[in-house]
Design a protein around this motif. Structure first.
Motif, short mmCIF file in Angstrom:
data_model
loop_
_atom_site.label_atom_id
_atom_site.label_comp_id
_atom_site.label_asym_id
_atom_site.label_seq_id
_atom_site.Cartn_x
_atom_site.Cartn_y
_atom_site.Cartn_z
N LEU A 136 -8.01 4.74 -26.39
CA LEU A 136 -8.48 3.35 -26.48
C LEU A 136 -9.88 3.12 -25.87
O LEU A 136 -10.69 2.40 -26.47
CB LEU A 136 -7.46 2.39 -25.86
N ASP A 151 6.54 -4.25 -22.91
CA ASP A 151 5.36 -4.17 -23.77
C ASP A 151 4.91 -2.74 -24.06
O ASP A 151 3.90 -2.50 -24.69
CB ASP A 151 4.20 -4.96 -23.14
N ILE A 195 3.89 4.84 -15.76
CA ILE A 195 4.68 3.61 -15.99
C ILE A 195 5.43 3.64 -17.32
O ILE A 195 6.65 3.45 -17.34
CB ILE A 195 3.79 2.36 -15.84
N ASN A 210 -3.59 5.50 -23.96
CA ASN A 210 -4.53 5.37 -22.84
C ASN A 210 -5.76 6.26 -23.02
O ASN A 210 -6.85 5.94 -22.56
CB ASN A 210 -3.86 5.81 -21.53
N GLN A 250 -9.61 2.15 -14.99
CA GLN A 250 -8.30 2.70 -14.60
C GLN A 250 -8.35 3.07 -13.13
O GLN A 250 -9.42 3.10 -12.53
CB GLN A 250 -8.01 3.92 -15.43
N PHE A 251 -7.21 3.38 -12.57
CA PHE A 251 -7.15 3.56 -11.13
C PHE A 251 -7.87 4.79 -10.62
O PHE A 251 -8.18 4.89 -9.43
CB PHE A 251 -5.69 3.45 -10.65
N SER A 252 -8.17 5.75 -11.51
CA SER A 252 -8.97 6.91 -11.10
C SER A 252 -10.39 6.49 -10.75
O SER A 252 -11.13 7.26 -10.13
CB SER A 252 -9.06 7.94 -12.22
N ALA A 310 -1.61 -1.64 -14.46
CA ALA A 310 -2.14 -0.29 -14.23
C ALA A 310 -2.57 0.41 -15.51
O ALA A 310 -2.96 1.58 -15.47
CB ALA A 310 -1.08 0.56 -13.53
N ASP A 311 -2.52 -0.27 -16.65
CA ASP A 311 -2.90 0.40 -17.89
C ASP A 311 -4.41 0.63 -17.95
O ASP A 311 -5.18 -0.05 -17.28
CB ASP A 311 -2.43 -0.41 -19.11
N VAL A 312 -4.81 1.61 -18.76
CA VAL A 312 -6.24 1.90 -18.92
C VAL A 312 -6.85 0.84 -19.83
O VAL A 312 -6.33 0.57 -20.91
CB VAL A 312 -6.44 3.30 -19.54
N GLU A 330 -6.18 -1.77 -3.75
CA GLU A 330 -5.63 -1.02 -4.88
C GLU A 330 -4.31 -1.65 -5.33
O GLU A 330 -4.07 -1.86 -6.52
CB GLU A 330 -5.42 0.45 -4.50
N VAL A 346 -7.85 10.68 -16.23
CA VAL A 346 -9.18 10.24 -16.61
C VAL A 346 -9.95 11.32 -17.36
O VAL A 346 -10.83 11.02 -18.17
CB VAL A 346 -9.97 9.77 -15.36
N ALA A 351 7.77 -4.63 -18.55
CA ALA A 351 7.64 -5.92 -19.23
C ALA A 351 8.09 -5.84 -20.68
O ALA A 351 8.06 -6.84 -21.39
CB ALA A 351 6.19 -6.37 -19.16
N ASP A 405 -3.52 -3.71 -8.82
CA ASP A 405 -2.40 -3.33 -9.69
C ASP A 405 -1.53 -4.55 -9.99
O ASP A 405 -1.17 -4.81 -11.15
CB ASP A 405 -1.59 -2.24 -8.96
N ARG A 443 4.41 5.13 -10.56
CA ARG A 443 3.95 3.83 -11.03
C ARG A 443 2.71 3.37 -10.28
O ARG A 443 2.18 2.29 -10.55
CB ARG A 443 5.07 2.79 -10.87
N THR A 444 2.30 4.14 -9.28
CA THR A 444 1.09 3.79 -8.52
C THR A 444 0.14 4.99 -8.52
O THR A 444 0.53 6.10 -8.88
CB THR A 444 1.44 3.46 -7.06
N GLY A 445 -1.08 4.74 -8.09
CA GLY A 445 -2.06 5.83 -7.96
C GLY A 445 -2.86 6.04 -9.23
O GLY A 445 -2.71 5.31 -10.21
N PRO A 446 -3.72 7.06 -9.20
CA PRO A 446 -4.67 7.26 -10.30
C PRO A 446 -4.02 7.56 -11.65
O PRO A 446 -4.66 7.41 -12.68
CB PRO A 446 -5.53 8.44 -9.85
N TYR A 447 -2.77 8.01 -11.65
CA TYR A 447 -2.15 8.38 -12.92
C TYR A 447 -1.07 7.39 -13.36
O TYR A 447 -0.26 7.68 -14.24
CB TYR A 447 -1.57 9.80 -12.83
N ALA A 448 -1.06 6.23 -12.71
CA ALA A 448 -0.03 5.23 -12.98
C ALA A 448 0.03 4.82 -14.45
O ALA A 448 1.11 4.56 -14.99
CB ALA A 448 -0.27 4.00 -12.11
N ALA A 449 -1.13 4.81 -15.09
CA ALA A 449 -1.16 4.38 -16.50
C ALA A 449 -0.28 5.28 -17.36
O ALA A 449 0.27 4.83 -18.36
CB ALA A 449 -2.60 4.39 -17.01
#
Lengths: 333, 429
Positions: free
Chosen positions: B262, B304, B42, B259, A253-255, A140-142, A131, B230, B302, A135, B33-39
Motif C-alpha cells: 500500500l 476490519d 494484529i 501493508n 508505521q511503528f518502525s 498500528a496499521d501501515v 508510542e 519495514v 475491529a 497506537d 500487537r505492539t512494537g515495530p511489527y504490530a501491523a
C-alpha cells in the motif's frame, strides 16, 4: 567519463541525499540537547507520533476510535474526508506544540536540577508513552503518506547524465530520487530558518543564553520553563518534517521510531550541540556508508553500511570525543 | 447439614448427567500487537482468535469442548516470547505457534523437552520438516526452501522452462530468517543455470538506497525478496522508484501483505509473492465469522481485517490447529486432550479438498497430509499478484509443488547434522 566513475559520483550523490535524511532526525536531538542538556530518547517516537497524527488528520480518522468503539459500543472510524494537506500539517504542528506544553508541565517541571541521567530516563518513559498513545489514537496499521512531494527517480537527470558516458557503453544515466532532493531543499530551508531564528530574534537569543548557561540565563530573567516549551515545540516541528520525509519513503508505521538509530552516529560525529554539525555529520555518514556498501560490501558479503556508520563514529570518539563541532567540555576535579 | 445435602445433590446430579465437566482446549497465541511489527501481528492474532471464537459460538467448540485462546504479547521479541511460553505452558497449552523464527529456535529444545508441539507454519527451522529428528516441531504446509523452489518454478514457467544465463537477485533480511533460502537457490542455480546475486539488507531495512542502486546497475531479470516489516515496504517503494518491472519482483509469503504494497501506491502494481493459502474474503467461512463473531461483538479486533493476507493466515493456522485437535480426539477416543495427544493428532493430520469445503474454505489451501516422517506437509505453494487499482491480491496459478529432488536431500542433510550435534536418535522406525 567512464561508467565506473559515473557510478562513483552516483553513489556519492545518493549518499549525500541519504545523509540529509539522517540530519533531519539528528537536528531534533541537537536542538533539545543544546537548550536543556537532555538527550531526548523520544525524538524518533516524536517523528512517528507527528507522522501518525498528520496521516490521521489527512484521512479523517477518528482518534482513539478503537477505544471509543470498545467502551461505548459504537462503530465510528472516520469523521469525514479529512483535512487538506497544508491544514493537516498546521494542525499537527499545533498538536506537537500542545505536546511540548504537556511534556514541560508533566515531566520536565518536576525534574529541574536533576541529574542528566534522570532526565534521559524520563525521555525513555516518554518514548513508551507516546508510542502507546500513538497506537491507541491512530491504530498500528501501515499508512501511506502523501503530502504532494514528488518521488521516484528523476527522468530528467537520467537523460542529462546518460550522455556523459562514452557512446556505446552500457550506461543508462544517473539515479537520483526526487523525494531526496525535496528533503535536501527542505533541510537547507530548515537550517537557515533555525539559524536566523536563533541569531536575530529575542526568543532565539534567549535560547542561546539558556544553552550557554542555565543559571546565568535565569539570573537575567529568562524563563527556563518557557524556553523548554519553545525548544520542545521546535523539536516537535523538526520531528514532523523528519516523519513526513521518512514516512513518505516507507509508509507511516511503528518502525519509523527506529530512524533514531540512524541519528546516533551522526550526533557522535557532528557533536551533540551543533546544528551545522548535525548537517555535516549526516552528510559524512551518508556518503561514507554508501561508499562502504558499494566498494567494501562486495568484498565481505554486503550489509556493511550500518556498522560502518558506527565505526566512523567510534573513530571520531577516539580522536575527537566532542565531535566535529561539539563543545569541548573540560571539568576540573 | 444443609450444605452437605447440597453437596450430595450436586454430586448426584453430576452422576446422573453422566458426562464429567470437560476442560477447555487451550491454544496459546504468542501475538505481537505492539512494537515495530504490530501491523503484521494484529491481523494474524485477530484471525487466529476469531476462528476459535467461531467454533465456540457456532459449534460449541471442537467436538463439544470449548477452545480457549491464551494470548500473550511478545512484541516480536524473542526473550518475551520465551517468557510467554514459560508462563503459559502450565495452563494445559496444547500447541505453540511462536510467530517468529527467533522464538521458534528458542522453543525447539524447550518444547521438545516439555512434550508440547510447536507449529511454525511457513517459518522457523526448515529442516524441522524431518519428523524423524524433530519429534515436536511441525512446519506444514510449506517451508522457506519450498517457497524458494516454487518461486523458481514460476520463473521457469514464465521462461518456457529455460532460465540459463538469466540473472536472479535475492534481496534478503540480513538475519537467520533472510538467509534461509540461499542454499536452496544456490542448488537450483546449479541445476537450472541461472546466475544468483545475493543482496543483504541490515535490520530494520529503512534505508536501502545502496541495494537498489546495485540492482539498477546490474539489471537482474528477477528480484526475489525475503523481507519482513519495514524492509518490505521500502524495498517495494525503491523497486518502483528505479522502475524495476514489478511482475519480475517476487517475495516470500512474509513479504506479501497489504501493508507491504500500500505505501508504494500504484507503483506496487503487479508485485508478486508466493503463498500457501488463499487470498481475499470470498469464502463461506467469512460469512460465518461475520455473523457469529463480528456482528455479536466477539471479534478479537475491529473486524476490519477480515480477508487481508495476514488475517487469513492467522485463521488458516487456527483451522489447522483445530483440525489437528479433532484428529487427536478421534485417535485417542477422548475429548480432553494432552499436549502429547495433540502431537499425535498433528502427525496424523489429513485435510482433503472435501474437508476444506466442509469447513467453508473451498480451495483455500492445498491438501495436507502430515506423517511421523514428514512434518513439513505437502510443500505446495501458489503465486499471488497485487492489483493496485482495486487493492486486491489474486492467485495467478494453482498450488504447485517444490522441487523435491533438490529440497529433500537438503532437509535430510541439515536435520541429520542437527541430530548428530544433539545426540537425537531417529524415530518413526
Amino acid at each position: 567519463m567512464s561508467p565506473d566513475f559515473l557510478n562513483f559520483i552516483e553513489t556519492v550523490l545518493n549518499g549525500l541525499m541519504t545523509g540529509v535524511m539522517y540530519s533531519l532526525v539528528a537536528l531534533g536531538f541537537v536542538l533539545i540537547f543544546k537548550a536543556s542538556g537532555i538527550f531526548n530518547f523520544a525524538q524518533g517516537v516524536m517523528a512517528l507520533f507527528a507522522a501518525l497524527t498528520l496521516v490521521g488528520l489527512q484521512t479523517g480518522q477518528v482518534p482513539f476510535a478503537h477505544l471509543i468503539n470498545a467502551v461505548l459500543g459504537t462503530d465510528v472510524h472516520h469523521w469525514g474526508p479529512g483535512l487538506p494537506t497544508v491544514l493537516a500539517i498546521l494542525v499537527t504542528m499545533l498538536v506537537m506544540i500542545a505536546l511540548a506544553f504537556l511534556i514541560e508541565k508533566v515531566v520536565l517541571k518536576h525534574l529541574v536540577n536533576q541529574e542528566p541521567i534522570i532526565l534521559f530516563m524520563a525521555t525513555i518513559g516518554l518514548a513508551y508513552f507516546l508510542e502507546g498513545t500513538g497506537d491507541l489514537m491512530w491504530g498500528a496499521d501501515v499508512k501511506a503518506l502523501d503530502v504532494g512531494l514528488p518521488s521516484g527517480g528523476s527522468f530528467w537527470w537520467e537523460d542529462v547524465t546518460r550522455n556523459w558516458a562514452p557512446a556505446g557503453s552500457d550506461y543508462f544515466g544517473m539515479y537520483i530520487d526526487t523525494l531526496d532532493v525535496s528533503a535536501a531543499i527542505i533541510a537547507v530551508v530548515l537550517v537557515v530558518a533555525l539559524t536566523l531564528f536563533s541569531q536575530y530574534t529575542a526568543t532565539g537569543r534567549a535560547l542561546r543564553a539558556v544553552a550557554d548557561d542555565h543559571q546565568a540565563a535565569l539570573s537575567v530573567g529568562i524563563s527556563l520553563r518557557s524556553i523548554w516549551v519553545i525548544v520542545w515545540s521546535i523539536a516537535g516541528f523538526v520531528a514532523l518534517v523528519a516523519g513526513i520525509m521518512w514516512g513518505a519513503k516507507s509508509g507511516v508505521q511503528f518502525s519509523l521510531s527506529l530512524i533514531a538509530l540512524k541519528a546516533l552516529p551522526v550526533l557522535i560525529l557532528g557533536g551533540f550541540t551543533s546544528i551545522p554539525g548535525a548537517i555535516v555529520g549526516g552528510l559524512i555518514i551518508g556518503v561514507g556508508e554508501k561508499l562502504a556498501e558499494a566498494y567494501v560490501g562486495p568484498l565481505v558479503g554486503g550489509a556493511v553500511e550500518n556498522w560502518f556508520a558506527y565505526m566512523v563514529a567510534l573513530a571520531f570518539l577516539l580522536f575527537r570525543p566532542q565531535g566535529l563541532y561539539g563543545e569541548k567540555i573540560i571539568e576540573r576535579i | 447439614m444443609k450444605l452437605s445435602k447440597l453437596a450430595m445433590v450436586t454430586v448426584a446430579a453430576a452422576m446422573v448427567g453422566g458426562t464429567p465437566a470437560l476442560a477447555d482446549l487451550v491454544f496459546p497465541s504468542l501475538s505481537y500487537r505492539t512494537g515495530p511489527y504490530a501491523a503484521g501481528g494484529i491481523p494474524f492474532a485477530d484471525g487466529y482468535a476469531d476462528y476459535f471464537t467461531l467454533l465456540n459460538e457456532r459449534d460449541g467448540g471442537i467436538n463439544g469442548v470449548e477452545a480457549r485462546v491464551l494470548e500473550c504479547e511478545t512484541g516480536y521479541n524473542t526473550q518475551k516470547g520465551v517468557e510467554c511460553y514459560e508462563s503459559t505452558k502450565g495452563e494445559g497449552s496444547l500447541l505453540y505457534q511462536p510467530l517468529s523464527t527467533g522464538i521458534t529456535y528458542q522453543l525447539i529444545p524447550k518444547a521438545t523437552a516439555d512434550g508440547i508441539p510447536v507449529h511454525s507454519m511457513g517459518y522457523g527451522r526448515t529442516s524441522a520438516a524431518n519428523g524423524k529428528i524433530f519429534s515436536h516441531v511441525f512446519n506444514y504446509p510449506g517451508t522457506y526452501w519450498d517457497a524458494a523452489s516454487i518461486i523458481v518454478n514460476h520463473i521457469l514457467d514464465e521462461n518456457g522452462g529455460d532460465v540459463k544465463g538469466k540473472k536472479i537477485a535475492l534481496v534478503y533480511h540480513n538475519s537467520a530468517y533472510g538467509k534461509e533460502p540461499i542454499r536452496t537457490l544456490e542448488e537450483l542455480a546449479k541445476k537450472h543455470g541461472y546466475e544468483l546475486t545475493l543482496i543483504p539488507v541490515d535490520h530494520p531495512g529503512q534505508e536501502q538506497k545502496s541495494q537498489w542502486l546495485q540492482i539498477r546497475r546490474e539489471r537482474p531479470d528477477y528480484v526475489l525478496m525475503w523481507g519482513w516489516g519495514v524492509m518490505n515496504q521500502v524495498a517495494i517503494k525503491e523497486a518502483a522508484n528505479i522502475r524495476f518491472p514489478m511482475e519480475n519482483f517476487i517475495g516470500v509469503w512474509w513479504s506479501a501483505s497489504e501493508n507491504d504494497v500500500l505505501p508504494a501506491g500504484e507503483g506496487a502494481n503487479g508485485y508478486k509473492a508466493v503463498t500457501f493459502h488463499g487470498v481475499g474474503s470470498d469464502f463461506p467461512v467469512f460469512d460465518d465469522i461475520k455473523k457469529h463473531v463480528v456482528d455479536t461483538g466477539k471479534a478479537a479486533g475491529a473486524g476490519d481485517q477480515i480477508g487481508t493476507v495476514l488475517y487469513n493466515r492467522g485463521l488458516y493456522a487456527a483451522m489447522l490447529a483445530a483440525e489437528a485437535a479433532r484428529t487427536a480426539q478421534a485417535l485417542h477416543n477422548t475429548k480432553d486432550l494432552t499436549p502429547a495427544q495433540m502431537r499425535d493428532g498433528m502427525e496424523a493430520l489429513k485435510i482433503d479438498a472435501a474437508r476444506l469445503e466442509e469447513l467453508g474454505l473451498p480451495g483455500f489451501g492445498p491438501e495436507i497430509n502430515v506423517s511421523c516422517e514428514n512434518h513439513g506437509g505437502p510443500g505446495l505453494g501458489a503465486i499471488q499478484q497485487w492489483n493496485a487499482s482495486d487493492g486486491t491480491w489474486t492467485l495467478i496459478n494453482d498450488f504447485g509443488p517444490a522441487d523435491r529432488a533438490v529440497i529433500d536431500p537438503l532437509i535430510m542433510e541439515d536435520s541429520l547434522a542437527f541430530a548428530k550435534e544433539n545426540n537425537i536418535p531417529e524415530r518413526c522406525n
